[in-house]
Motif scaffolding. Structure first.
Motif, PDB file in Angstrom:
ATOM      1  N   LEU A  32     -40.057 -21.762 -35.296  1.00 26.84           N
ATOM      2  CA  LEU A  32     -39.001 -22.693 -35.710  1.00 26.84           C
ATOM      3  C   LEU A  32     -39.196 -23.147 -37.147  1.00 26.84           C
ATOM      4  O   LEU A  32     -38.230 -23.367 -37.882  1.00 26.84           O
ATOM      5  CB  LEU A  32     -38.976 -23.899 -34.777  1.00 26.84           C
ATOM      6  N   GLN A  64     -45.233 -23.701 -37.230  1.00 26.22           N
ATOM      7  CA  GLN A  64     -45.457 -22.824 -36.079  1.00 26.22           C
ATOM      8  C   GLN A  64     -45.725 -21.369 -36.497  1.00 26.22           C
ATOM      9  O   GLN A  64     -45.896 -20.491 -35.647  1.00 26.22           O
ATOM     10  CB  GLN A  64     -44.237 -22.845 -35.144  1.00 26.22           C
ATOM     11  N   LEU A  70     -32.999 -20.345 -37.956  1.00 29.59           N
ATOM     12  CA  LEU A  70     -33.267 -19.720 -36.671  1.00 29.59           C
ATOM     13  C   LEU A  70     -32.052 -18.934 -36.193  1.00 29.59           C
ATOM     14  O   LEU A  70     -32.188 -17.807 -35.699  1.00 29.59           O
ATOM     15  CB  LEU A  70     -33.655 -20.783 -35.630  1.00 29.59           C
ATOM     16  N   ILE A 107     -39.300 -17.372 -29.179  1.00 27.27           N
ATOM     17  CA  ILE A 107     -39.116 -18.571 -29.989  1.00 27.27           C
ATOM     18  C   ILE A 107     -40.365 -19.447 -29.867  1.00 27.27           C
ATOM     19  O   ILE A 107     -40.812 -19.763 -28.752  1.00 27.27           O
ATOM     20  CB  ILE A 107     -37.879 -19.381 -29.538  1.00 27.27           C
ATOM     21  N   GLY A 133     -41.779 -23.081 -30.947  1.00 19.62           N
ATOM     22  CA  GLY A 133     -41.565 -24.410 -31.501  1.00 19.62           C
ATOM     23  C   GLY A 133     -42.784 -25.290 -31.321  1.00 19.62           C
ATOM     24  O   GLY A 133     -43.869 -24.810 -30.943  1.00 19.62           O
ATOM     25  N   GLU A 134     -42.629 -26.590 -31.570  1.00 18.70           N
ATOM     26  CA  GLU A 134     -43.772 -27.508 -31.481  1.00 18.70           C
ATOM     27  C   GLU A 134     -44.337 -27.552 -30.067  1.00 18.70           C
ATOM     28  O   GLU A 134     -45.553 -27.550 -29.875  1.00 18.70           O
ATOM     29  CB  GLU A 134     -43.344 -28.901 -31.931  1.00 18.70           C
ATOM     30  N   GLU A 137     -44.168 -25.247 -27.725  1.00 20.26           N
ATOM     31  CA  GLU A 137     -44.813 -23.973 -27.404  1.00 20.26           C
ATOM     32  C   GLU A 137     -46.208 -23.905 -28.028  1.00 20.26           C
ATOM     33  O   GLU A 137     -47.167 -23.435 -27.392  1.00 20.26           O
ATOM     34  CB  GLU A 137     -43.951 -22.798 -27.897  1.00 20.26           C
TER      35      GLU A 137
END
Length: 399
Positions: free
Chosen positions: A310, A314, A340, A358, A360-361, A363
């Motif tokens: 993202l 990351q 994105l 994907i 992100g924070e 994940e």
């Protein structure tokens, strides 16, 4: 509406051409080469599991060999001119069968060795006229999936039937169905080797193998050395092409004086069954690009996973996930630049990649990955190892 492979294949960075290389001589770009390698690996393995032994043979041969095989007398117009080297004349091969005949002859063979199935994905060259060249469908440099089965006469019917079954399996795995089956026979004119009895016997064997299959007869379309079963496909413009083929050849085993030790200790002549399960890599991929419109099944998609962080925070985790996927056998890439949405459109809409990961924070914090599929479905976030296993399973060769 189906897009012509000549346009779509270039847009997808699968292949291209250059005037300095020459007409009818396309080159494979990295994505196209990756897809082709996956298909070649599948063919190698499915043939191996069905008793084929793979060989490598040179793309050149002496003119004398092609005179013995009959190619020079019957096929010279489609061959490149000889190249003089010392006292020899070397010719770029138009087919692999003479090489494979001599591989059979290189050792003493017994009836216990038969059927002996020799396979090779190797280069061949045809001096096609510039007016008939087009995309990947008709080229001058051909990478052919080629095999020659040497067998006793009473084994021919079973060999041909087994090849037909293997064709059906491989075509289904690649995701297409043939448009038609054709029995290609001698015509009234043309150059053909052998006598009427040889041709009648070969035609009878092929008709027997086609029992229960709808097919058309095509006088004049046989190879110079024997009749054949041709598996036909149609392109986006409705034009018909031959892809796969099975041919029965009594001529070349006699021309090269091939023999095996029979059960009674005498010598017998083998029959040579020529086959190509999927034809040339060029024509095959021209067809597959149009059938799937570039959205190949996951197992031979050039890139199977595109990992999209993202944001910059990351990026390191995304790169680590991609490395783990590659180590598990997945063809994976990471793209960090741009919005994105734009990156998803590029991965799915432009490149037809089956899986988008994907990151992100959440994940990163929980070692998860959110997978988006090419058809728009989104899977619940899952542990990274589980996601990799899922993609690796989908991308495995369909054996």
């Amino acid at each position: 509406m189906s897009v012509d492979h000549r346009k779509l294949g270039r847009e997808l960075d699968l292949f291209d051409s250059d005037p300095l290389i020459g007409a009818g001589l396309p080159f494979w770009l990295p994505d196209g080469a990756a897809a082709r390698h996956a298909v070649e690996s599948y063919l190698y393995e499915i043939e191996r599991r069905h008793g084929y032994r793979h060989v490598h043979s040179p793309a050149l041969g002496k003119r004398q060999m092609y005179e013995m095989s009959g190619h020079w007398q019957n096929f010279a117009d489609d061959m490149f001119p000889p190249m003089r080297l010392g006292g020899d004349e070397l010719v770029l091969r138009p087919s692999q069968c003479p090489h494979h005949a001599l591989i059979f002859k290189s050792r003493q063979r017994s009836y216990r060795d038969l059927p002996m199935r020799i396979a090779e994905v190797g280069p061949m060259y045809r001096a096609e006229r510039s007016g008939v060249l087009g995309g990947l469908a008709r080229v001058r440099s051909i990478q052919l999936d080629d095999a020659h089965n040497f067998c006793a006469l009473d084994q021919v019917g079973d060999e041909v039937a087994a090849v037909l079954r293997l064709m059906r399996v491989s075509h289904a795995a690649l995701g297409f169905e043939p448009a038609a089956f054709r029995l290609s026979l001698r015509g009234d004119g043309g150059k053909y080797a052998g006598d009427d009895a040889m041709w009648a016997r070969a035609e009878s064997l092929l008709r027997g193998a086609l029992a229960g299959v709808d097919y058309n007869e095509a006088p004049g379309e046989a190879a110079f050395y024997g009749p054949k079963i041709d598996v036909q496909i149609e392109d986006s413009a409705g034009r018909e092409w031959t892809l796969a083929t099975i041919q029965i050849d009594f001529h070349q085993p006699a021309a090269f004086d091939l023999s095996f030790v029979a059960a009674d200790g005498g010598r017998e002549r083998p029959v040579m069954v020529h086959q190509s399960l999927i034809g040339s890599m060029e024509r095959l991929f021209g067809h597959l690009i149009e059938v799937h419109q570039g959205a190949f099944p996951a197992w031979y998609a050039p890139v199977q996973l595109d990992v999209l962080p993202l944001g910059a925070g990351q990026a390191e985790a995304a790169r680590g996930f991609a490395v783990a996927a590659v180590e598990a056998g997945v063809r994976a890439e990471v793209h960090e630049d741009g919005s994105l949405g734009a990156r998803i459109r590029a991965a799915v809409g432009d490149r037809k990649i089956p899986y988008i990961g994907i990151v992100g924070e959440r994940e990163v914090a929980e070692n998860l990955i959110a997978l988006r599929l090419r058809d728009g479905r989104q899977l619940p976030a899952m542990p990274a190892a589980e996601a990799i296993a899922l993609i690796a399973s989908a991308g495995r060769l369909p054996l």
